[in-house]
Design a protein around this motif. Structure first.
Motif, PDB file in Angstrom:
ATOM      1  N   ASP A 131       0.828  -1.215   0.000  1.00  0.00           N
ATOM      2  CA  ASP A 131       0.000   0.000   0.000  1.00  0.00           C
ATOM      3  C   ASP A 131       0.860   1.262   0.000  1.00  0.00           C
ATOM      4  O   ASP A 131       0.464   2.289  -0.548  1.00  0.00           O
ATOM      5  CB  ASP A 131      -0.945   0.009   1.216  1.00  0.00           C
ATOM      6  N   HIS A 181       0.320  -4.403  -6.592  1.00  0.00           N
ATOM      7  CA  HIS A 181      -0.531  -5.434  -5.989  1.00  0.00           C
ATOM      8  C   HIS A 181      -0.754  -6.698  -6.813  1.00  0.00           C
ATOM      9  O   HIS A 181      -1.491  -7.568  -6.372  1.00  0.00           O
ATOM     10  CB  HIS A 181      -1.900  -4.841  -5.666  1.00  0.00           C
ATOM     11  N   HIS A 199       0.154  -9.318   2.697  1.00  0.00           N
ATOM     12  CA  HIS A 199      -0.722  -8.250   2.207  1.00  0.00           C
ATOM     13  C   HIS A 199      -1.500  -8.723   0.981  1.00  0.00           C
ATOM     14  O   HIS A 199      -2.706  -8.494   0.865  1.00  0.00           O
ATOM     15  CB  HIS A 199       0.111  -7.005   1.856  1.00  0.00           C
TER      16      HIS A 199
HETATM   17 ZN    ZN Z   1      -3.431  -3.232  -0.459  1.00  0.00          ZN
END
Ligand code: ZN
Length: 172
Positions: free
Chosen positions: A32, A58, A92
């Motif tokens: 992030d 991501h 994540h």
């Molecule tokens: Zn994320």
């Protein structure tokens, strides 16, 4: 997913005590953090229609690249340390896979997108609470018997819980 990522950091720290918690907390947020930087530079974007373009931070392949790449930077600290860093970063992707609607690409510009979207369901808040509770349980195991429980650990858990409740109240 929000607090689930932090709970993952706590769970990993309980198994890899050699790594300071703050480093793991940067690790779980790393994708992030990259995403925020990429947004600023126009490399990634969020759109209201269709998939978000978050492939460089991501996608599955890039998540593996970041996890392994950053873990390798810590090679002097030993394999356990590297494994913890890699797991923190890759956790994540795993949690985003569970929670995101299918906007996680297989690799940058791939047409294949993944994501179970569980957090978007009407049980989403409870699912995240359940996942976070389970992950926190790993963390709290190290404080057994209960008299070893530190005020620090309790504060972290209460902070996560209050953030999660705030989200519910604000409908975020
Ligand atoms: Zn994320």
């Amino acid at each position: 997913m929000y607090i689930g990522h932090f709970a993952a950091g706590l769970a990993i720290q309980s198994r890899f005590r050699v790594v300071p918690l703050w480093i793991l907390l940067i690790g779980i947020a790393f994708l992030d953090i990259l995403f925020s930087i990429f947004i600023v530079f126009g490399i990634e974007r969020i759109s209201t229609k269709g998939f978000d373009f978050i492939d460089w931070s991501h996608s599955l392949v890039m998540s593996l690249v970041w996890s392994i790449g950053l873990a390798l930077l810590f090679y002097k600290k030993g394999s356990k340390y590297m494994l913890a860093i890699g797991m923190a970063i890759f956790s994540h992707f795993v949690l985003d896979f569970i929670s995101h609607a299918p906007d996680l690409a297989l690799y940058p510009y791939s047409s294949i997108h993944m994501g179970l979207g569980l957090i978007l369901s009407k049980w989403g808040w409870w699912i995240e609470l359940g996942i976070s509770f389970t992950l926190c349980a790993f963390y709290f195991q190290q404080f057994l018997p209960i008299r070893n429980l530190s005020i620090y650990a309790v504060s972290i858990a209460l902070l996560l819980l209050s953030l999660h409740i705030t989200r519910k109240i604000l409908g975020l």
